[in-house]
Write a protein that holds these residues in place. Sequence first.
Motif, PDB file in Angstrom:
ATOM      1  N   VAL A  36     -19.208  23.900 -10.073  1.00  0.00           N
ATOM      2  CA  VAL A  36     -20.034  22.704 -10.192  1.00  0.00           C
ATOM      3  C   VAL A  36     -21.432  23.144 -10.598  1.00  0.00           C
ATOM      4  CG1 VAL A  36     -18.715  21.329  -8.533  1.00  0.00           C
ATOM      5  CG2 VAL A  36     -20.617  22.732  -7.735  1.00  0.00           C
ATOM      6  N   ASP A  37     -22.189  22.207 -11.167  1.00  0.00           N
ATOM      7  CA  ASP A  37     -23.532  22.540 -11.661  1.00  0.00           C
ATOM      8  C   ASP A  37     -24.616  22.329 -10.613  1.00  0.00           C
ATOM      9  OD1 ASP A  37     -22.865  23.157 -14.502  1.00  0.00           O
ATOM     10  OD2 ASP A  37     -22.096  21.110 -14.416  1.00  0.00           O
ATOM     11  N   ALA A  38     -24.373  21.442  -9.654  1.00  0.00           N
ATOM     12  CA  ALA A  38     -25.348  21.181  -8.599  1.00  0.00           C
ATOM     13  C   ALA A  38     -24.669  20.431  -7.467  1.00  0.00           C
ATOM     14  CB  ALA A  38     -26.531  20.364  -9.125  1.00  0.00           C
ATOM     15  N   VAL A  39     -25.228  20.595  -6.264  1.00  0.00           N
ATOM     16  CA  VAL A  39     -24.695  19.948  -5.064  1.00  0.00           C
ATOM     17  C   VAL A  39     -25.840  19.262  -4.334  1.00  0.00           C
ATOM     18  CG1 VAL A  39     -23.648  20.361  -2.803  1.00  0.00           C
ATOM     19  CG2 VAL A  39     -22.819  21.605  -4.796  1.00  0.00           C
ATOM     20  N   ALA A  40     -25.554  18.094  -3.758  1.00  0.00           N
ATOM     21  CA  ALA A  40     -26.488  17.413  -2.862  1.00  0.00           C
ATOM     22  C   ALA A  40     -25.764  17.114  -1.559  1.00  0.00           C
ATOM     23  CB  ALA A  40     -27.023  16.130  -3.485  1.00  0.00           C
ATOM     24  N   VAL A  41     -26.418  17.426  -0.435  1.00  0.00           N
ATOM     25  CA  VAL A  41     -25.810  17.291   0.888  1.00  0.00           C
ATOM     26  C   VAL A  41     -26.711  16.425   1.755  1.00  0.00           C
ATOM     27  CG1 VAL A  41     -25.180  18.545   2.973  1.00  0.00           C
ATOM     28  CG2 VAL A  41     -24.637  19.512   0.738  1.00  0.00           C
ATOM     29  N   ILE A  42     -26.158  15.368   2.346  1.00  0.00           N
ATOM     30  CA  ILE A  42     -26.916  14.442   3.185  1.00  0.00           C
ATOM     31  C   ILE A  42     -26.365  14.494   4.603  1.00  0.00           C
ATOM     32  CG2 ILE A  42     -27.525  12.019   3.554  1.00  0.00           C
ATOM     33  CD1 ILE A  42     -27.298  11.667   0.495  1.00  0.00           C
ATOM     34  N   GLY A  43     -27.206  14.901   5.551  1.00  0.00           N
ATOM     35  CA  GLY A  43     -26.756  15.011   6.938  1.00  0.00           C
ATOM     36  C   GLY A  43     -25.613  15.978   7.096  1.00  0.00           C
ATOM     37  N   GLY A  44     -25.607  17.050   6.318  1.00  0.00           N
ATOM     38  CA  GLY A  44     -24.474  17.964   6.271  1.00  0.00           C
ATOM     39  C   GLY A  44     -24.305  18.803   7.530  1.00  0.00           C
ATOM     40  N   PRO A  69     -27.074  25.517  -7.195  1.00  0.00           N
ATOM     41  CA  PRO A  69     -28.265  24.767  -6.785  1.00  0.00           C
ATOM     42  C   PRO A  69     -27.919  23.676  -5.773  1.00  0.00           C
ATOM     43  CG  PRO A  69     -28.297  25.118  -9.145  1.00  0.00           C
ATOM     44  CD  PRO A  69     -26.959  25.615  -8.664  1.00  0.00           C
ATOM     45  N   THR A  70     -28.542  23.736  -4.600  1.00  0.00           N
ATOM     46  CA  THR A  70     -28.167  22.869  -3.477  1.00  0.00           C
ATOM     47  C   THR A  70     -29.376  22.103  -2.966  1.00  0.00           C
ATOM     48  OG1 THR A  70     -26.430  24.428  -2.831  1.00  0.00           O
ATOM     49  CG2 THR A  70     -27.114  22.814  -1.185  1.00  0.00           C
ATOM     50  N   LEU A  71     -29.273  20.786  -2.968  1.00  0.00           N
ATOM     51  CA  LEU A  71     -30.287  19.896  -2.411  1.00  0.00           C
ATOM     52  C   LEU A  71     -29.811  19.447  -1.037  1.00  0.00           C
ATOM     53  CD1 LEU A  71     -32.829  18.032  -2.669  1.00  0.00           C
ATOM     54  CD2 LEU A  71     -31.296  16.332  -3.709  1.00  0.00           C
ATOM     55  N   MET A  72     -30.645  19.688  -0.004  1.00  0.00           N
ATOM     56  CA  MET A  72     -30.281  19.326   1.368  1.00  0.00           C
ATOM     57  C   MET A  72     -31.225  18.241   1.868  1.00  0.00           C
ATOM     58  SD  MET A  72     -29.635  23.168   2.825  1.00  0.00           S
ATOM     59  CE  MET A  72     -31.160  23.742   2.080  1.00  0.00           C
ATOM     60  N   LEU A  73     -30.660  17.098   2.256  1.00  0.00           N
ATOM     61  CA  LEU A  73     -31.433  15.964   2.757  1.00  0.00           C
ATOM     62  C   LEU A  73     -31.003  15.681   4.193  1.00  0.00           C
ATOM     63  CD1 LEU A  73     -30.985  13.648  -0.372  1.00  0.00           C
ATOM     64  CD2 LEU A  73     -32.777  15.346   0.017  1.00  0.00           C
ATOM     65  N   HIS A  74     -31.988  15.481   5.085  1.00  0.00           N
ATOM     66  CA  HIS A  74     -31.630  15.287   6.493  1.00  0.00           C
ATOM     67  C   HIS A  74     -32.633  14.355   7.162  1.00  0.00           C
ATOM     68  CE1 HIS A  74     -28.574  17.208   9.134  1.00  0.00           C
ATOM     69  NE2 HIS A  74     -29.288  16.643  10.088  1.00  0.00           N
ATOM     70  N   GLY A  75     -32.119  13.533   8.078  1.00  0.00           N
ATOM     71  CA  GLY A  75     -32.974  12.630   8.840  1.00  0.00           C
ATOM     72  C   GLY A  75     -33.553  13.299  10.071  1.00  0.00           C
ATOM     73  N   GLU A  76     -34.831  13.071  10.308  1.00  0.00           N
ATOM     74  CA  GLU A  76     -35.499  13.677  11.458  1.00  0.00           C
ATOM     75  C   GLU A  76     -34.874  13.221  12.768  1.00  0.00           C
ATOM     76  OE1 GLU A  76     -40.063  13.847  13.260  1.00  0.00           O
ATOM     77  OE2 GLU A  76     -39.338  12.079  12.184  1.00  0.00           O
TER      78      GLU A  76
END
Length: 292
Positions: free
Chosen positions: A169-177, A225-232
């Motif tokens: 894959v070319d890029a990954v995005a992870v939300i609350g992973g 390339p990995t984008l990590m998004l997380h809620g405080e």
Amino acid sequence: MKKLLGAFIVFLCFIGAVVFFVDKGESVLQSKEEVEIGVPGVTGYSITYDSKGTEIPGLWVEPDDIDGKLPLLIHNRGGVGESSLTDAQELINLSYWANQGYVVLATHYRENAEKKFEPTHTEDFVRDVLDIKKVGAELAHVDEERTVMLGYSRGGWMSLLAVQQDMEVDAVAVIGGITDLEQLYLTQPEPVQQQIAQLMGKPGGEQSWYRELAPIHWVEDLVVPTLMLHGERDQTVPVEQARVFADLMERDHDLHRYVEYENGDHGLSLHFDEYAPEVLDWFEKHLEEKGK
């Protein structure tokens, strides 16, 4: 001469029929049925596809107007078991990404197709994700060479595990992973622990999968390339887990970005308008870089 010509035509028809049935039998996509989404500009299908001899249920959503080949977005949902299997909101979520110009494929995972899941290798846990990309390869309007992946919660873990298993894959995005499986198990109420244990047993013991499967133990393998998004204020996957993992990623790679949302919950449900452009920018940036 006429008899020879007739026999030759029959032979060609026979060969054509054989090729047709062989090709059909080898197809990964087994079935599709259009489903009502209620979102203008997109069409959705409930599908089944072959994964190691098992028909896995999934979803396929794409724009109505397609000009040329589109990039593929593999969407890995959260939850264990039948969670989100027929959730109308899930279709709406997938439709957003389709409206941005992606063909979207999503699996409902093997536990929704097999009565008893008996893994023997790390790959078994993510085989459904690896194989759904093959569905995209069968679609004439999909450019499988341009593939991105988005995962929520358990789906974030699945996304990272797919990368670790050499999914291209070319890029990954992870939300609350989920990145530390044992820590997650120990912080959950008993009903959730039971769901996790059904999938991979309890922590500890000779048959425990928790260390082998946890991304926190193989950060060096995550070279996409990995984008990590997380809620405080994530009450399911503690933000401390994400912070530790982000620090490890920063130590080992320059291929990642970590964004934390103040007052954000587990699914960043109140922050969609903020994180969706972030994800799209991440995907488009790395797809464009590949095209240069």
